[in-house]
Scaffold this motif. Sequence first.
Motif, mmCIF file in Angstrom:
data_model
loop_
_atom_site.group_PDB
_atom_site.id
_atom_site.type_symbol
_atom_site.label_atom_id
_atom_site.label_comp_id
_atom_site.label_asym_id
_atom_site.label_seq_id
_atom_site.Cartn_x
_atom_site.Cartn_y
_atom_site.Cartn_z
ATOM 1 N N GLN A 20 -15.194 1.509 1.506
ATOM 2 C CA GLN A 20 -15.127 0.563 2.627
ATOM 3 C C GLN A 20 -16.178 0.869 3.679
ATOM 4 O O GLN A 20 -16.530 2.028 3.916
ATOM 5 C CB GLN A 20 -13.757 0.653 3.317
ATOM 6 C CG GLN A 20 -12.677 -0.185 2.676
ATOM 7 C CD GLN A 20 -11.403 -0.219 3.515
ATOM 8 O OE1 GLN A 20 -11.229 0.557 4.449
ATOM 9 N NE2 GLN A 20 -10.507 -1.117 3.172
ATOM 10 N N GLY A 41 -8.206 -7.259 12.112
ATOM 11 C CA GLY A 41 -7.330 -7.822 13.125
ATOM 12 C C GLY A 41 -7.011 -6.818 14.215
ATOM 13 O O GLY A 41 -7.520 -5.692 14.227
ATOM 14 N N ARG A 54 -11.560 -5.039 -7.771
ATOM 15 C CA ARG A 54 -10.441 -4.205 -7.301
ATOM 16 C C ARG A 54 -10.430 -2.883 -8.049
ATOM 17 O O ARG A 54 -10.350 -2.856 -9.273
ATOM 18 C CB ARG A 54 -9.118 -4.926 -7.495
ATOM 19 C CG ARG A 54 -7.975 -4.159 -6.842
ATOM 20 C CD ARG A 54 -6.781 -5.019 -6.584
ATOM 21 N NE ARG A 54 -6.042 -5.249 -7.811
ATOM 22 C CZ ARG A 54 -5.129 -6.199 -7.961
ATOM 23 N NH1 ARG A 54 -4.866 -7.025 -6.983
ATOM 24 N NH2 ARG A 54 -4.484 -6.330 -9.099
ATOM 25 N N ILE A 68 0.836 -1.206 0.000
ATOM 26 C CA ILE A 68 0.000 0.000 0.000
ATOM 27 C C ILE A 68 0.866 1.249 0.000
ATOM 28 O O ILE A 68 0.681 2.150 -0.826
ATOM 29 C CB ILE A 68 -0.956 0.001 1.218
ATOM 30 C CG1 ILE A 68 -1.977 -1.124 1.081
ATOM 31 C CG2 ILE A 68 -1.656 1.347 1.372
ATOM 32 C CD1 ILE A 68 -2.945 -1.243 2.233
#
Length: 420
Positions: free
Chosen positions: A128, A286, A122, A62
Amino acid sequence: MAIKFSVPRGTYDILPDISYKWEYVTKVFRDVAREFNYKEIVTPIFENSNIFERSVGATSDIVEKEMYKFEDKKGRSFALRPEGTAPVVRSFIENGLNLKPNSSKLYYLGPMFRYDRPQKGRYRQFYQYGIENIGSTNVYNDAEAIAFAYSFLTRLGLQNFELQINSIGCKKCTQDYDNALKEYFTPNIDSLCSDCRNRLIKNPKRVLDCKVKTCKIIASNAPSMIDYLDEDCQRDFEKVKEYLNVMNIPFIVNAKIVRGLDYYSQTAFEFIDTNLGAQNTLIGGGRYNTLAEQLGGKNLPGIGFAGGFERLLLSMEQENSSFGLPQIPKVYLVTLGEEAVSKGIELLSKLRKNGISTEYDPDKISMNAQMKMANKTEAGFALILGKNELENNIIILKNLATGEQKNVNLTKIIELMKDI
Ligand code: HAM
């Protein structure tokens, strides 16, 4: 020569035939957020580029390849946000949200930007939905974040997905594991792709995440992170699994999940669509216990996830999930003749003020043209007002599904329309 403009590569317009689907999934997401008591946070679309370099990691794809980075007129370096976690943590620290009650569980919705090769699922500007729960190391929160994601996907009617979880350990376990991976991969270094040769030096775990076939084959027998977890990380991972079992959330352990961003530690998870092609990760998330410190804050551990709307919609389309009803007006107003226009507009305004969705097209004059439009908009009813009706203070109410029609007193029409 006429200039023809089009959207930038890797971006797209959300047109009305899709926007109602967005509205639907957004609403469901907000509903689930309310049930889990997460509150919305909105951060800017661009941030100081350092924020991502320090947290997502200078060696991550990224930051290394995909960030839309630019200088403003004063030479300050900014980036269009490639993800939402670092900005939320930045805001959390800046606004002292740890000191404010009920402010640790946050959700966000919005566009992110990554300069990657566009393909199905993609994009360079993608959208998001995500959550962050900041301030506690208690792994109940890990299970809760996973439960939130699970509830969201199941609420949307999705079935063909799999929850994969892993623990990537804390800093201490990671060091031992990185050494083991270096030892394992080094004899095969010439067969790895050029990215992975770099990764092996800077961040060996990321080799496990590589999509190149030869790297995948070599990685298939690599040592497993699970064997390198210290006692605390092992205990925490067991607890996450226990809580998921208690909540009846099915999962599999996939020791190869490492996540592509550097801020993770311990719990890592992904929701994979088992039917989508290459871009099949619906949701990734996470724990990030040291991210706040990397951004100059104090010890503020966190857990969260994010998913892309585009893949979600693809999955829903493949599974024939419902997107709720497209927006249709309840009433279509038909006016016949000049005199009826003004009275019609007055009525239109009253209907809308009373929460009754109403459509009217002043460019259509004839009865025929207006009734055609009424049917096209799929309105439930037509209200027809002409000279004759005006004179008698009535309006014609026509049920467009059954064709039934009746005269209604003009003074009673609003109340009637509210009831049907
Ligand atoms: P991520 O795995 O980079 O994690 O992205 C999360 C999700 O965003 C992916 O699983 C995918 O659904 C979607 N996504 C990512 N890149 C693209 C793209 N180019 N086009 C379409 N969809 C894409 C994060 O962003 C972390 N911030 C998640 C997180 C929140 N971890 C903890 N808290």
